[in-house]
Design a protein around this motif. Structure first.
Motif, short mmCIF file in Angstrom:
data_model
loop_
_atom_site.label_atom_id
_atom_site.label_comp_id
_atom_site.label_asym_id
_atom_site.label_seq_id
_atom_site.Cartn_x
_atom_site.Cartn_y
_atom_site.Cartn_z
N GLN A 131 34.02 46.86 35.20
CA GLN A 131 32.65 46.36 35.24
C GLN A 131 32.66 44.85 35.18
O GLN A 131 33.13 44.26 34.21
CB GLN A 131 31.83 46.93 34.09
CG GLN A 131 30.36 46.61 34.18
CD GLN A 131 29.53 47.45 33.22
OE1 GLN A 131 30.04 48.05 32.27
NE2 GLN A 131 28.24 47.51 33.46
N ALA A 132 32.18 44.25 36.26
CA ALA A 132 32.05 42.80 36.33
C ALA A 132 30.66 42.40 35.82
O ALA A 132 29.74 43.23 35.83
CB ALA A 132 32.23 42.33 37.78
N PRO A 133 30.49 41.16 35.39
CA PRO A 133 29.19 40.73 34.86
C PRO A 133 28.07 40.94 35.88
O PRO A 133 28.21 40.57 37.05
CB PRO A 133 29.42 39.23 34.59
CG PRO A 133 30.87 39.12 34.35
CD PRO A 133 31.51 40.12 35.26
N GLY A 134 27.00 41.57 35.43
CA GLY A 134 25.86 41.80 36.29
C GLY A 134 26.00 42.93 37.28
O GLY A 134 25.12 43.16 38.11
N GLU A 143 38.04 38.64 42.80
CA GLU A 143 37.03 39.70 42.73
C GLU A 143 37.47 40.90 41.91
O GLU A 143 36.69 41.82 41.67
CB GLU A 143 36.62 40.16 44.14
CG GLU A 143 37.77 40.50 45.05
CD GLU A 143 38.14 39.36 45.97
OE1 GLU A 143 38.20 38.20 45.49
OE2 GLU A 143 38.39 39.61 47.16
N ASP A 144 38.72 40.90 41.45
CA ASP A 144 39.18 41.95 40.54
C ASP A 144 38.82 41.62 39.09
O ASP A 144 39.03 42.45 38.19
CB ASP A 144 40.70 42.11 40.63
CG ASP A 144 41.16 42.65 41.98
OD1 ASP A 144 42.17 42.14 42.50
OD2 ASP A 144 40.49 43.56 42.51
N THR A 145 38.27 40.44 38.86
CA THR A 145 37.88 40.05 37.51
C THR A 145 36.80 40.98 36.97
O THR A 145 35.76 41.20 37.61
CB THR A 145 37.35 38.60 37.51
OG1 THR A 145 38.42 37.72 37.86
CG2 THR A 145 36.81 38.23 36.14
N ALA A 146 37.07 41.56 35.81
CA ALA A 146 36.14 42.53 35.21
C ALA A 146 36.71 43.00 33.87
O ALA A 146 37.86 42.70 33.54
CB ALA A 146 35.95 43.74 36.13
#
Length: 127
Positions: free
Chosen positions: A39-42, A89-92
């Motif tokens: 789950q990424a922010p937002g 984009e894998d940041t989460a």
């Protein structure tokens, strides 16, 4: 109930690798499928990968296919997620989850089908 504890998150540069681990305890013998979500922010929590405890069947989101590998060690009651060629984009926050009641593709990729969740581990990929 199954208790899940994730580890292995951190900060890595784009193109790097990380390995997440999830240690399961409790009614592990009743678990059918183990999954990883993020789950990424937002954003909503999304499916990443899943495996049956047998290890014979695995599923991956299209966005990670070919870069991530899910595996399990039944003797240690752990499930791992090897993440290579990481992208920003894998940041989460990555969550481990256990499904104790059903098999099949739908039961593996839908977060609503999972019964137990870990606390999550942060993965940050810098560009």
């Amino acid at each position: 109930q199954v208790q899940l504890v994730e580890s292995g998150g951190g900060l890595v540069q784009a193109g790097g690798s990380l390995r997440l681990s999830c240690e399961a305890s409790g009614r592990v013998f009743s678990t059918y499928v183990m999954g990883w979500f993020r789950q990424a922010p937002g954003k909503e929590r999304e499916f990443v990968a899943a495996t049956r405890w047998s290890g014979l069947v695995t599923y991956y989101a299209d966005s990670v296919k070919g870069r991530f590998t899910i595996s399990r060690d039944n003797a240690k009651n752990t499930v791992s997620l090897q993440m290579n060629s990481l992208k920003p984009e894998d940041t989460a926050v990555y969550y481990c989850a256990a499904n104790r009641y059903c098999l099949g593709y739908g039961c593996s990729v839908e977060k609503e089908k999972y019964d137990d969740w870990g606390q999550g581990t942060q993965v940050t990929v810098s560009s």
